[in-house]
Design a protein around this motif. Structure first.
Motif, mmCIF file in Angstrom:
data_model
loop_
_atom_site.group_PDB
_atom_site.id
_atom_site.type_symbol
_atom_site.label_atom_id
_atom_site.label_comp_id
_atom_site.label_asym_id
_atom_site.label_seq_id
_atom_site.Cartn_x
_atom_site.Cartn_y
_atom_site.Cartn_z
ATOM 1 N N MET A 1 0.838 -1.196 0.000
ATOM 2 C CA MET A 1 0.000 0.000 0.000
ATOM 3 C C MET A 1 0.879 1.255 0.000
ATOM 4 O O MET A 1 0.663 2.196 -0.757
ATOM 5 N N GLN A 2 1.895 1.231 0.828
ATOM 6 C CA GLN A 2 2.780 2.394 0.897
ATOM 7 C C GLN A 2 3.545 2.596 -0.412
ATOM 8 O O GLN A 2 3.690 3.724 -0.897
ATOM 9 N N ASN A 3 3.971 1.503 -0.973
ATOM 10 C CA ASN A 3 4.688 1.599 -2.252
ATOM 11 C C ASN A 3 3.822 2.236 -3.324
ATOM 12 O O ASN A 3 4.301 2.989 -4.167
ATOM 13 N N TYR B 1 1.604 4.420 -2.922
ATOM 14 C CA TYR B 1 1.580 5.870 -2.733
ATOM 15 C C TYR B 1 2.916 6.528 -3.109
ATOM 16 O O TYR B 1 2.948 7.669 -3.564
ATOM 17 N N VAL B 2 3.997 5.782 -2.911
ATOM 18 C CA VAL B 2 5.287 6.322 -3.339
ATOM 19 C C VAL B 2 5.284 6.512 -4.858
ATOM 20 O O VAL B 2 5.720 7.542 -5.382
ATOM 21 N N VAL B 3 4.754 5.510 -5.532
ATOM 22 C CA VAL B 3 4.664 5.621 -6.996
ATOM 23 C C VAL B 3 3.815 6.823 -7.375
ATOM 24 O O VAL B 3 4.143 7.586 -8.292
ATOM 25 N N LEU C 1 3.366 9.542 -5.640
ATOM 26 C CA LEU C 1 4.104 10.776 -5.346
ATOM 27 C C LEU C 1 5.139 11.088 -6.428
ATOM 28 O O LEU C 1 5.405 12.241 -6.738
ATOM 29 N N GLU C 2 5.687 10.053 -6.968
ATOM 30 C CA GLU C 2 6.745 10.261 -7.959
ATOM 31 C C GLU C 2 6.211 10.343 -9.380
ATOM 32 O O GLU C 2 6.967 10.580 -10.312
ATOM 33 N N SER C 3 4.948 10.123 -9.481
ATOM 34 C CA SER C 3 4.366 10.080 -10.819
ATOM 35 C C SER C 3 4.206 11.487 -11.402
ATOM 36 O O SER C 3 3.887 12.438 -10.694
ATOM 37 N N ASN C 4 4.439 11.570 -12.680
ATOM 38 C CA ASN C 4 4.207 12.841 -13.373
ATOM 39 C C ASN C 4 2.896 12.830 -14.128
ATOM 40 O O ASN C 4 2.607 13.708 -14.917
ATOM 41 N N LYS C 5 2.181 11.822 -13.890
ATOM 42 C CA LYS C 5 0.932 11.654 -14.636
ATOM 43 C C LYS C 5 -0.066 12.748 -14.258
ATOM 44 O O LYS C 5 -0.137 13.160 -13.103
ATOM 45 N N PHE D 1 -5.688 4.399 -10.563
ATOM 46 C CA PHE D 1 -4.239 4.310 -10.730
ATOM 47 C C PHE D 1 -3.608 3.566 -9.546
ATOM 48 O O PHE D 1 -2.810 2.636 -9.721
ATOM 49 N N VAL E 1 -1.572 0.013 -9.438
ATOM 50 C CA VAL E 1 -0.216 -0.111 -8.908
ATOM 51 C C VAL E 1 -0.188 -1.156 -7.790
ATOM 52 O O VAL E 1 0.733 -1.983 -7.692
ATOM 53 N N GLU F 1 2.110 -4.321 -7.747
ATOM 54 C CA GLU F 1 3.078 -4.531 -6.664
ATOM 55 C C GLU F 1 2.835 -5.886 -5.988
ATOM 56 O O GLU F 1 3.771 -6.593 -5.624
ATOM 57 N N VAL G 1 5.223 6.578 4.133
ATOM 58 C CA VAL G 1 5.201 6.743 2.685
ATOM 59 C C VAL G 1 6.257 7.756 2.274
ATOM 60 O O VAL G 1 7.045 7.522 1.351
ATOM 61 N N LYS H 1 9.680 6.361 2.749
ATOM 62 C CA LYS H 1 10.027 5.422 1.673
ATOM 63 C C LYS H 1 10.422 6.164 0.411
ATOM 64 O O LYS H 1 11.331 5.747 -0.311
ATOM 65 N N GLN H 2 9.701 7.212 0.156
ATOM 66 C CA GLN H 2 10.009 7.984 -1.048
ATOM 67 C C GLN H 2 11.427 8.550 -0.962
ATOM 68 O O GLN H 2 12.210 8.470 -1.910
ATOM 69 N N VAL I 1 3.616 1.862 -15.209
ATOM 70 C CA VAL I 1 2.491 2.130 -14.324
ATOM 71 C C VAL I 1 1.705 3.313 -14.839
ATOM 72 O O VAL I 1 0.486 3.313 -14.897
ATOM 73 N N ASN I 2 2.445 4.317 -15.252
ATOM 74 C CA ASN I 2 1.759 5.494 -15.766
ATOM 75 C C ASN I 2 0.869 5.157 -16.938
ATOM 76 O O ASN I 2 -0.122 5.801 -17.193
#
Lengths: 164, 575
Positions: free
Chosen positions: A37-39, A41-43, A45-49, A60, A64, A68, B25, B28-29, B514-515
């Motif tokens: 679940m945390q991962n 959210y990391v994705v 946060l890092e997403s540019n979508k 989304f 993910v 995962e 979260v 982790k980031q 993923v995107n």
């Protein structure tokens, strides 16, 4: 475009539990599920979508999470899953059909596409329409898969366990 | 009952307070970003060090050599230059020895145990690869719309072919080399053997363990009753009995195992002597669907029979199959069949498609005598009898499992053999295809030469976008860049990036994937990041994807790494 902190707070509070449930449906493990679940959210946060709506973000995140989860299950250290057979090896006097079946394990061993449907439908209580959006397949396809998954589970139970 | 029990599953989920894990979260980031940065720096440092060492060595070696004429000969120390030479030589040797060792490790002839499992069941010679006969060319009339599709089919079926334009129409003469008309009762065995054989050729495996005995590939072939001859040098595979009949020798590589396992079910094309002449594997996409009645026929020149060449999207039967005349469709309880009666045939021939499996196979059936052996289960539809392909599909599944095992075991060996494979494959096929249009159309700053030579691109017709499943055939990396991955139902590509951090690349790919919004996981199945400065990763998608998704995905990758080689190869789908 990164999402704002405020938006993140919202989507976390709203969807985190759902994602955890979904991940649990796959992993049957609390810690792994939290991790997944945390991962997710990391994705995020890092997403540019560019997300059109919170619902879009939700789909989304669910995708993910599924990815995962599948990834985790495929990883080497996760390959060993305790199954009925382990018990049978330790206690040879027990017959397999005498064991109560563990539905979650049966679900867990389904082919992925059926498992996904079952997890989303039963663990997360998602509606057919939402599943259809997440998986990008038609609603009828979702229904059909769901039906097949149930039938498959039935077959497995009837085949491997003697229960009324 | 089941529904109720399933509904209760969620009650077993341990309760947690989600808020407790929110801050993690962010942690982790941070951690992930730091890791990426550290890895990048580490690699940068490593490369710098290596460059430094190399420069230093070069300086010593070449510096001394260039200084040699200026050094006055000294009787006191006559061997000074010789010593330097030895030093240089030994350094070189050490350098290359390391490299060689690395490669030779990858190429070593390990015993591949999975073969044993497959093979043990077949204890005697059981199949023959008959002599090739030029007269068995078939002629394909190519309609422009289905041109590429046909090519696909041609390549799946033929080891050699040539084209001819006559009266404004383009014909492809396709030679069914070698594997022809295997007997039905042998099909089971054939699958296993061919899978093994192709993989063996692909991966350069030369040793097979059979009943505690080690055989080389040629011995193995002999053991299984094949009259294939393999040249150890270049893997040319020839039919020994009729070697002179082969029209163009060099095209008779055993398809460079191009008929690799992923397409193993093409073998079913040959399940009977003449009736079951052709099976078209199910590809998911069906550009040809609408055209099937009009355009896609092929004729056997031998007997002038017409066969329907079709590729029907399973789930599109409602929309697509209505184009077929004399559609016979029924829902018979547990099993769902679609049957097409093909017009203008002397004998009734049907295409049966059984939908209960994930791997539907379309098989032309007829009133032949043999398929009883294979298709045991009969189903009555509207008074006609049809045969289930359950058994066939079970074989499918078995082989897939076998193959996966072998594949996982051999992935490094396999990849390392690609260079060898590439070096022996003729490049001339590349000209036959529309090359590079794909990446051109993406308008990316990309070095076409490095990636697209020999690549065949299949575009999806927009007409079929509403169909399910969608087209997944996005590219095919042909001979001179043969990256063939043995994973059925996968889309694969190999990305080579120079001087990048492997984790960075992986992260980027994963993120892009993923995107792109598909639920199917991108799996990085191989990386050689430890080998050198080149990052090579091999990815696969585990399910069909939409063409535009894939295009956009690759586009994003290319955007990020203009200095890379991207090799796509097969697609596939079947979901």
């Amino acid at each position: 475009m990164k999402i704002s902190e405020q938006q993140f707070d919202y989507v976390y509070n709203e969807y985190a539990k759902e994602l955890y449930n979904i991940a649990y449906g796959y992993t049957l493990n609390r810690e792994d599920s939290i991790d997944i679940m945390q991962n997710a959210y990391v994705v995020l946060l890092e997403s540019n979508k560019k997300f059109e709506s919170n619902e879009h973000i939700k789909y989304f995140l669910i995708r993910v999470t599924i990815n995962e989860s599948i990834d985790l299950l495929k990883s080497a250290y996760k390959k060993k899953v305790v199954k009925d057979n382990d018990i049978l090896v330790k206690f040879p006097e027990i017959k397999k059909e005498e064991l109560p079946y563990d539905l979650s394990l049966i679900v867990n061993n389904l082919p992925e596409k059926y498992k996904t449907i079952i997890v989303l439908y039963y663990y997360d209580d998602m509606k057919i329409k939402d599943i259809s959006n997440v998986l990008r397949i038609s609603e009828s396809a979702v229904k059909k898969r769901l039906e097949r998954a149930r039938n498959l589970i039935k077959e497995i139970i009837e085949r491997d366990y003697k229960h009324d | 009952m089941i529904d109720k029990e399933l509904s209760e599953l969620k009650n077993n989920i341990p309760d947690i307070d989600i808020k407790d894990y929110k801050n993690d979260v962010y942690k982790k980031q941070d951690k992930k970003q730091k890791r990426t940065k550290v890895m990048f720096n580490y690699r940068l440092t490593l490369i710098c060090c290596l460059l430094g060492i190399l420069t230093f060595c070069s300086f010593i070696i070449f510096g001394n050599i260039s200084n040699t004429p200026n050094v006055q000969p000294s009787n006191d120390n006559p061997d000074i230059n010789g010593t330097d030479d030895r030093l240089s030589s030994s350094n070189d040797k050490a350098f290359y020895a390391n490299k060689f060792e690395m490669n030779s490790n990858l190429d070593s002839d390990d015993i591949i145990t999975p073969y044993e499992t497959t093979f043990i069941e077949f204890d005697k010679p059981w199949y023959k690869i008959k002599a090739n006969n030029i007269s068995e060319y078939i002629c394909l009339y190519l309609d422009n719309k289905v041109y590429e599709k046909i090519w696909e089919v041609v390549f799946h079926e033929c080891c050699s072919f040539y084209t001819e334009v006559k009266d404004g129409k383009e014909y492809v003469y396709c030679n069914f080399i070698g594997i022809e008309r295997l007997k039905v009762e042998e099909i089971k065995k054939v699958d296993g053997i061919f899978a093994n054989l192709y993989f063996a050729l692909l991966s350069g495996i030369k040793t097979f363990k059979v009943n505690d005995e080690y055989l080389n590939l040629q011995e193995y072939l002999k053991y299984i009753g094949s009259d294939i001859v393999i040249s150890e040098e270049n893997y040319i595979v020839k039919n020994s009995k009729n070697i002179n009949d082969l029209p163009i020798q060099e095209e008779n590589y055993i398809a460079i195992a191009y008929f690799y396992y992923q397409e193993f079910d093409y073998l079913y094309n040959y399940v009977t002597k003449e009736q079951v002449f052709k099976t078209v594997p199910y590809y998911g996409s069906m550009v040809a669907c609408k055209n099937v009645n009009e355009n896609i026929y092929y004729n056997s020149l031998n007997n002038s029979k017409e066969y329907l060449l079709m590729d029907v999207p399973l789930k599109a039967k409602g929309s697509c199959c209505e184009f077929f005349e004399n559609l016979k469709y029924n829902y018979t309880g547990e099993k769902e069949f679609i049957a097409f009666e093909i017009n203008n045939l002397n004998n009734s021939e049907y295409v049966c498609l059984e939908e209960n499996y994930d791997v539907p196979t379309i098989t032309l059936l007829s009133n032949g005598e043999n398929y009883d052996v294979l298709f045991k289960e009969k189903v009555n539809i509207n008074g006609n009898e049809y045969y289930s392909i359950n058994e066939l599909l079970e074989i499918n599944k078995y082989i897939i499992e076998q193959w996966k095992t072998i594949y996982e075991y051999n992935v490094k060996k396999y990849v390392s053999s690609l260079d060898k494979l590439r070096s022996i494959v003729p490049n001339k096929f590349a000209d036959e295809f529309k090359i590079a249009t794909y990446f051109d159309s993406l308008n990316h700053d990309f070095e076409i030469d490095t990636i697209t030579s020999g690549m065949v691109i299949y575009e999806t017709s927009s007409e079929v976008t509403n169909m399910e499943p969608p087209s997944t055939k996005v590219g095919l990396d042909y001979f001179n860049k043969t990256y063939v991955i043995i994973e059925q139902f996968s889309v694969c590509f190999m990305l080579e990036v120079y001087g990048k951090d492997i984790n960075e690349v992986k992260d980027l790919i994963s993120a892009q994937w993923v995107n792109d919004g598909d639920v199917n996981k991108l799996v990085i199945i191989y990386d050689d990041s430890l080998i050198g400065e080149k990052v090579t990763i091999l990815c696969q998608y585990e399910r069909k994807i939409y063409h535009h998704q894939y295009t956009s995905f690759l586009g994003a990758i290319i955007d990020c790494y203009t200095n890379c080689s991207l090799h796509e190869y097969v697609r596939v789908n079947l979901g």
